[in-house]
Motif scaffolding. Structure first.
Motif, mmCIF file in Angstrom:
data_model
loop_
_atom_site.group_PDB
_atom_site.id
_atom_site.type_symbol
_atom_site.label_atom_id
_atom_site.label_comp_id
_atom_site.label_asym_id
_atom_site.label_seq_id
_atom_site.Cartn_x
_atom_site.Cartn_y
_atom_site.Cartn_z
ATOM 1 N N PRO A 1 -16.802 26.591 -26.637
ATOM 2 C CA PRO A 1 -17.064 27.867 -25.943
ATOM 3 C C PRO A 1 -15.899 28.820 -25.834
ATOM 4 O O PRO A 1 -16.097 29.985 -25.476
ATOM 5 C CB PRO A 1 -17.499 27.400 -24.540
ATOM 6 N N SER A 2 -14.658 28.401 -26.108
ATOM 7 C CA SER A 2 -13.522 29.303 -25.934
ATOM 8 C C SER A 2 -12.426 28.985 -26.934
ATOM 9 O O SER A 2 -12.342 27.861 -27.462
ATOM 10 C CB SER A 2 -12.962 29.178 -24.519
ATOM 11 N N GLN A 3 -11.571 29.986 -27.183
ATOM 12 C CA GLN A 3 -10.433 29.774 -28.070
ATOM 13 C C GLN A 3 -9.448 28.773 -27.476
ATOM 14 O O GLN A 3 -8.814 28.014 -28.208
ATOM 15 C CB GLN A 3 -9.733 31.093 -28.358
ATOM 16 N N ALA A 4 -9.332 28.762 -26.159
ATOM 17 C CA ALA A 4 -8.418 27.811 -25.522
ATOM 18 C C ALA A 4 -8.850 26.383 -25.786
ATOM 19 O O ALA A 4 -8.020 25.509 -26.090
ATOM 20 C CB ALA A 4 -8.361 28.085 -24.016
ATOM 21 N N GLN B 1 -3.307 28.817 -38.245
ATOM 22 C CA GLN B 1 -2.074 29.444 -37.791
ATOM 23 C C GLN B 1 -1.452 28.689 -36.624
ATOM 24 O O GLN B 1 -0.223 28.594 -36.523
ATOM 25 C CB GLN B 1 -2.340 30.896 -37.405
ATOM 26 N N TRP B 2 -2.282 28.162 -35.732
ATOM 27 C CA TRP B 2 -1.749 27.387 -34.606
ATOM 28 C C TRP B 2 -0.897 26.223 -35.100
ATOM 29 O O TRP B 2 0.199 25.970 -34.607
ATOM 30 C CB TRP B 2 -2.897 26.859 -33.745
ATOM 31 N N ILE B 3 -1.410 25.519 -36.096
ATOM 32 C CA ILE B 3 -0.684 24.346 -36.603
ATOM 33 C C ILE B 3 0.569 24.763 -37.359
ATOM 34 O O ILE B 3 1.651 24.200 -37.187
ATOM 35 C CB ILE B 3 -1.612 23.495 -37.490
ATOM 36 N N LEU B 4 0.450 25.785 -38.211
ATOM 37 C CA LEU B 4 1.611 26.242 -38.979
ATOM 38 C C LEU B 4 2.711 26.767 -38.065
ATOM 39 O O LEU B 4 3.902 26.564 -38.329
ATOM 40 C CB LEU B 4 1.189 27.324 -39.976
ATOM 41 N N PHE C 1 -14.930 32.043 -40.060
ATOM 42 C CA PHE C 1 -13.652 32.258 -40.732
ATOM 43 C C PHE C 1 -12.521 32.454 -39.736
ATOM 44 O O PHE C 1 -11.432 31.889 -39.886
ATOM 45 C CB PHE C 1 -13.751 33.473 -41.659
ATOM 46 N N SER C 2 -12.763 33.255 -38.704
ATOM 47 C CA SER C 2 -11.723 33.511 -37.708
ATOM 48 C C SER C 2 -11.321 32.226 -36.997
ATOM 49 O O SER C 2 -10.138 32.004 -36.715
ATOM 50 C CB SER C 2 -12.208 34.546 -36.690
ATOM 51 N N ASN C 3 -12.296 31.367 -36.712
ATOM 52 C CA ASN C 3 -11.982 30.080 -36.091
ATOM 53 C C ASN C 3 -11.029 29.261 -36.962
ATOM 54 O O ASN C 3 -10.055 28.684 -36.480
ATOM 55 C CB ASN C 3 -13.258 29.283 -35.836
ATOM 56 N N ILE C 4 -11.324 29.215 -38.249
ATOM 57 C CA ILE C 4 -10.499 28.433 -39.174
ATOM 58 C C ILE C 4 -9.122 29.059 -39.338
ATOM 59 O O ILE C 4 -8.097 28.368 -39.316
ATOM 60 C CB ILE C 4 -11.196 28.320 -40.547
#
Length: 425
Positions: free
Chosen positions: A206-209, A245-248, A237-240
């Motif tokens: 339900p959330s980006q967090a 980017q979070w991991i990189l 696509f935005s989710n992926i």
């Protein structure tokens, strides 16, 4: 009508010893297409038996409700729009298995097949599937990787796990399969799964967090390779792209992208100032043969459908760098794989179907510079590059540079998430 008998000398047809020019070994290595996917027969039989035991009309009604819920996630333009949400109880789980599983299986199989092809020496012994649903990714993994011995499927829905256990009973995998509702806490110095996958799950959070929290947990669980897949919509696509980017951002030189990106920079289709992810986003397509139960669920006469998806494959370690060695034309295509496996990390990837014009081919690609570029391959560039361009398809890696100057359609992504690194510290 009179025919005249004429003596015409017969001359033998000339034969050439030169091979017919096909796709180059490099282009063959970069192909993403695997043809139309068919579900394994034991899986089809298991789902058919499940449907036979339930009310088919009710399954159809629930499937239509599920399709509407999934379609709603592609129409979110801003945070004020809320998608329909579904809790996967007994009815929803059966409807998902009867109406959605084939398309998710096909997309997952394509991604895992590409992983196996691109990294031919990757032979995982263990797999963790988060958001396994009816065990879809585990079925795909069994088709691709023959050395798997340990399978773990995690899903919050007890009803989904019951179906997954039932379907897996139709096969006899070499190793052990375990289904559970929650991720196990990491034990220090304990071996981690070689392959961790989460397919079509991020979009249900339900959330980006919460998405970011789950991605962090999945990366911590990963021993070697993490595969993330979502729906081929702007939101999927935005989710992926955000998860990538979070991991990189957090691990920098300790991780690299295997596919689809030829670079480890911010995604230009999401993070560039010119990006318009609601109209131009990175996604791909895989065709799947509809089994009889799916045609009945959808009341359709069409025997196939296209599954659209977005994905990323991340691997621990720095990005490989290698110079291309000399290619012997007499070698078989499979012999080139080791030669191309590292150099292909820098080949651009077609992010849209190519435009085949008279005498030239126009291709929009994601390039190693971190940009979306337009390449033009004219016939004058040579038989091999031109033929490879004519045969190229959406999603392929293209091994040849452009003879003409490339045009930057979308510039490099701008990384505005450096604070993640500070938070990690």
């Amino acid at each position: 009508m009179t025919f005249h008998n004429r003596s015409v000398p017969l001359t033998p047809l000339s034969t050439s010893t030169e091979p017919v020019i096909r796709n180059s070994p490099e282009a063959l290595f970069g192909k993403k297409r695997i043809g139309t996917v068919s579900l394994p027969r034991p899986l089809i039989q298991g789902i058919t038996d499940l449907i036979q035991e339930n009310d088919k009309r009710l399954i159809r009604t629930d499937a239509l409700r599920l399709y509407e819920s999934l379609r709603s996630t592609s129409r979110i333009i801003n945070n004020s729009d809320k998608p329909h949400t579904l809790a996967y109880g007994p009815r929803e789980s059966i409807a998902y298995t009867a109406g959605v599983l084939p398309s998710t299986y096909a997309a997952t199989l394509n991604v895992l097949a590409e992983l196996s092809h691109r990294i031919s020496d990757f032979s995982p012994n263990s797999i963790l599937d988060f958001g396994t649903g009816p065990g879809t990714a585990l079925w795909a993994a069994q088709e691709v990787f023959s050395d798997l011995q340990s399978y773990v499927g995690v899903d919050l829905s007890e009803d989904m796990l019951n179906i997954a256990e039932r379907l897996q009973a139709n096969v006899l995998p070499k190793g052990n399969i375990e289904f559970k509702r929650y991720l196990t806490a990491i034990v220090p110095n304990a071996p981690k799964p070689d392959l961790v996958i989460s397919a079509f799950t991020l979009g249900d959070l339900p959330s980006q967090a919460l998405q970011r929290s789950i991605v962090d947990q999945l990366w911590d669980q990963t021993g070697d390779i993490l595969v993330l897949i979502d729906r081929g919509t702007p939101i999927g696509f935005s989710n992926i792209a955000r998860a990538r980017q979070w991991i990189l951002d957090q691990y920098r030189d300790e991780v690299h992208v295997v596919a689809p990106c030829p670079h480890d920079g911010p995604c230009p289709l999401l993070y560039s100032p010119e990006a318009k992810p609601d109209s131009f986003w990175c996604h791909f397509s895989q065709r799947v043969q509809r089994p009889p139960f799916l045609m009945k669920t959808k009341h359709s006469k069409f025997h196939s459908e296209d599954s659209k998806y977005a994905y990323v494959i991340l691997r621990r370690g720095s990005r490989p760098k290698a110079e291309l060695k000399h290619v012997d034309k007499n070698e078989k295509n499979g012999d080139h794989d080791d030669n191309f496996s590292k150099v292909a990390f820098s080949w651009p990837r077609l992010v849209q179907p190519p435009l085949k014009k008279h005498g030239h081919v126009v291709m929009d690609v994601c390039a190693k510079e971190g940009e979306i570029q337009r390449m033009v391959i004219p016939k004058s560039q040579g038989k091999i590059p031109y033929r490879d361009a004519r045969k190229a398809a959406w999603g392929d890696l293209f091994p040849h540079p452009s003879k003409n100057k490339v045009i930057t359609r979308i510039s490099k992504g701008v990384n505005n998430e450096d604070d993640i690194v500070e938070e990690k510290k």
